[in-house]
Design a protein around this motif. Sequence first.
Motif, short mmCIF file in Angstrom:
data_model
loop_
_atom_site.label_atom_id
_atom_site.label_comp_id
_atom_site.label_asym_id
_atom_site.label_seq_id
_atom_site.Cartn_x
_atom_site.Cartn_y
_atom_site.Cartn_z
N ILE A 132 42.35 16.45 45.65
CA ILE A 132 42.65 17.85 45.37
C ILE A 132 41.36 18.65 45.53
CG2 ILE A 132 43.47 19.49 43.66
CD1 ILE A 132 45.60 17.59 44.70
N ARG A 133 41.42 19.70 46.32
CA ARG A 133 40.26 20.57 46.53
C ARG A 133 40.39 21.80 45.65
NH1 ARG A 133 39.33 18.22 51.51
NH2 ARG A 133 39.54 16.03 50.97
N THR A 134 39.27 22.45 45.42
CA THR A 134 39.25 23.60 44.52
C THR A 134 38.72 24.84 45.22
OG1 THR A 134 38.75 22.07 42.71
CG2 THR A 134 38.45 24.42 42.27
N TRP A 135 39.38 25.96 44.99
CA TRP A 135 38.85 27.26 45.39
C TRP A 135 39.06 28.19 44.20
CZ3 TRP A 135 42.23 31.56 46.10
CH2 TRP A 135 43.59 31.25 46.07
N ALA A 136 38.52 29.38 44.27
CA ALA A 136 38.56 30.27 43.10
C ALA A 136 39.15 31.62 43.47
CB ALA A 136 37.15 30.45 42.54
N GLU A 137 39.86 32.18 42.50
CA GLU A 137 40.33 33.56 42.60
C GLU A 137 39.64 34.37 41.52
OE1 GLU A 137 44.38 36.23 42.00
OE2 GLU A 137 44.56 34.12 42.61
N MET A 138 38.93 35.41 41.93
CA MET A 138 38.15 36.22 41.00
C MET A 138 38.69 37.65 40.96
SD MET A 138 34.07 37.20 41.20
CE MET A 138 34.32 38.28 42.62
N THR A 139 38.75 38.22 39.75
CA THR A 139 39.13 39.62 39.57
C THR A 139 37.89 40.41 39.19
OG1 THR A 139 41.34 38.97 38.82
CG2 THR A 139 40.62 41.22 38.33
N ASP A 140 37.54 41.41 40.01
CA ASP A 140 36.33 42.17 39.72
C ASP A 140 36.59 43.19 38.60
OD1 ASP A 140 37.51 44.50 40.82
OD2 ASP A 140 36.77 44.03 42.82
N LYS A 141 35.57 43.95 38.24
CA LYS A 141 35.66 44.90 37.13
C LYS A 141 36.64 46.03 37.41
CE LYS A 141 31.08 44.32 35.04
NZ LYS A 141 29.82 45.01 34.68
N PHE A 142 37.02 46.19 38.65
CA PHE A 142 37.88 47.32 39.03
C PHE A 142 39.30 46.86 39.35
CE2 PHE A 142 33.48 47.86 40.27
CZ PHE A 142 33.14 49.04 39.63
N GLY A 143 39.58 45.60 39.07
CA GLY A 143 40.92 45.08 39.30
C GLY A 143 41.13 44.47 40.67
N GLY A 144 40.11 44.51 41.52
CA GLY A 144 40.23 43.89 42.84
C GLY A 144 40.20 42.38 42.74
N ARG A 145 40.99 41.71 43.54
CA ARG A 145 41.10 40.25 43.50
C ARG A 145 40.50 39.66 44.77
NH1 ARG A 145 46.34 39.67 44.22
NH2 ARG A 145 46.38 37.45 43.70
N GLU B 40 33.92 33.76 32.46
CA GLU B 40 34.95 32.77 32.74
C GLU B 40 36.34 33.38 32.82
OE1 GLU B 40 34.82 29.47 30.13
OE2 GLU B 40 32.78 28.87 30.68
N GLU B 41 36.56 34.44 32.02
CA GLU B 41 37.89 35.06 32.04
C GLU B 41 38.15 35.85 33.32
OE1 GLU B 41 35.05 37.80 29.77
OE2 GLU B 41 35.49 35.64 29.88
N ALA B 42 37.11 36.04 34.15
CA ALA B 42 37.26 36.84 35.37
C ALA B 42 37.69 36.01 36.57
CB ALA B 42 35.96 37.57 35.69
N TYR B 43 37.73 34.69 36.42
CA TYR B 43 38.12 33.88 37.57
C TYR B 43 38.96 32.70 37.11
CZ TYR B 43 34.46 30.52 36.23
OH TYR B 43 33.70 29.61 35.55
N SER B 44 39.67 32.14 38.06
CA SER B 44 40.45 30.93 37.81
C SER B 44 40.28 30.00 39.00
CB SER B 44 41.94 31.26 37.61
OG SER B 44 42.47 31.89 38.76
N LEU B 45 40.17 28.72 38.72
CA LEU B 45 40.05 27.73 39.78
C LEU B 45 41.43 27.32 40.25
CD1 LEU B 45 37.16 25.50 38.36
CD2 LEU B 45 37.01 27.34 40.04
N GLN B 46 41.63 27.34 41.55
CA GLN B 46 42.92 27.00 42.15
C GLN B 46 42.81 25.65 42.84
OE1 GLN B 46 45.44 29.12 41.63
NE2 GLN B 46 44.10 30.61 40.62
N LEU B 47 43.89 24.90 42.81
CA LEU B 47 43.90 23.57 43.41
C LEU B 47 44.66 23.59 44.73
CD1 LEU B 47 44.62 21.39 40.25
CD2 LEU B 47 42.41 22.06 41.23
N LYS B 48 44.15 22.82 45.66
CA LYS B 48 44.78 22.69 46.97
C LYS B 48 44.79 21.23 47.36
CE LYS B 48 46.16 23.71 51.21
NZ LYS B 48 47.52 24.20 51.51
N ARG B 49 45.94 20.71 47.71
CA ARG B 49 46.06 19.31 48.10
C ARG B 49 45.34 19.07 49.43
NH1 ARG B 49 49.81 15.28 46.71
NH2 ARG B 49 50.12 13.66 48.31
N SER B 50 44.58 18.01 49.50
CA SER B 50 43.82 17.68 50.70
C SER B 50 44.75 17.29 51.84
CB SER B 50 42.86 16.52 50.42
OG SER B 50 42.32 16.02 51.62
#
Length: 416
Positions: free
Chosen positions: A336-349, A317-327
């Motif tokens: 409000i729609r949801t997408w996610a931003e994930m950070t991999d083990k190597f720091g890539g987003r 859970e600490e590797a990603y965050s849910l982002q909100l986007k207005r419809s």
Amino acid sequence: MREVLLDLATVDIIQTVKCTRRLDQFAKADKALSRRLQNRIFDLELCLDEYESCNKCEKSMMSLYLNANFREINDAVTRWKWNRRFNFWFEGGCKCDYIDGRMQEIEPRLLNHPSSLYDSHLLRAFEDGTDFVINSGSLDEAIVNCGTLFNIFTKFCVIHKFELRLYNNDDQIWEQMNAFFNANPPDLRIQPCVSIDSGINLNIFSTSSIFSNGLAKIQIYDFIKQWGLVDAYHEVLRRTPQVFLSVVDLPYTYEDLFGFFKDTKKLSLHSETHIAEEQLGQLVQDFYEVKRDEERTLEIKFDGDFLIKDFLTLIPEEAYSLQLKRSRIVGPEPEIRTWAEMTDKFGGRWALIVIVMNYHCRFLHIRNMNYFTEDCLSNLGDEFEINQFFDPSDSDQSDSEQFDSDQSYSGQSDFD
């Protein structure tokens, strides 16, 4: 050489001098034309479309045309100017879509004299965006004339991008165009982008001299006929960095994403595959645990009403965050729609997005945040019922607003 000329009759010497001067004029004219055109950068699009008979004239609705966009080479803000279309008409073809007086005619013979063509037609086109028509006696002549004009552009202009579109087509017409290019290879120094019908034979298609530098992108569609992909594991699909497929019954499996397509920068599978929905969660996990090229972008079609969070169950859970986007949907309480931003083990987003198109097609879209823009969210579709768009009882939305929302969610995804 001097001794040879001394043995010639006076009349032959005079003719030789005239011929030499004429050839010198041609060379100087070509150099002058090249200098005049080198300050413009062009995007070219060659289209060959074949449809059924026209309802008005009952003639063939095949269209052959060349589009040309350009910008000044020293344009600091990269402003692309008029899109010029060169239409190649032929005897027996439909002309109902064209309005008399809107296009200027170019005589085919001028295509053999590039400098005269530039002075009499192209120079004006660069200023006011004129469209042209080149009348040809037959389809064969139209193909030759089109290829000749294309070679003029590639010889004298700086080509930034070239896209070849062959829609609703079979191999026969492409073979005619291909034969011309093989006999008269264009000076094309870039990798083209191609959009073709699934009925095209890739073995024949990919051997053309016009593709000697390889392809930058290939898009394959099913149009009127459901051909299916004859050779889904053709070498050209493996080598091309950008691949977009919208063809019935794609045979690809989860393993193919990291096997056959392991070097593909951008892969979009817009048809049914043999990749199970639960494997898409494994796909996200792979992006988290394995270092990937930041240019790697995937877009995979799936069935079901999965939400973006359903694909994150294997990720801490600490590797990603849910982002909100207005419809974009207009209403008293925009969703409000949801997408996610994930950070991999190597720091890539990475951005993880569920895209909805045509109200029923869903795709999992993964791309690096370094290539993420707001446009990536234009078809965002998460946590809402697709059928709500068809509900006639939705009195809070006017007809015009409903139409606007239709436009927002019916576009076709592509890699830009």
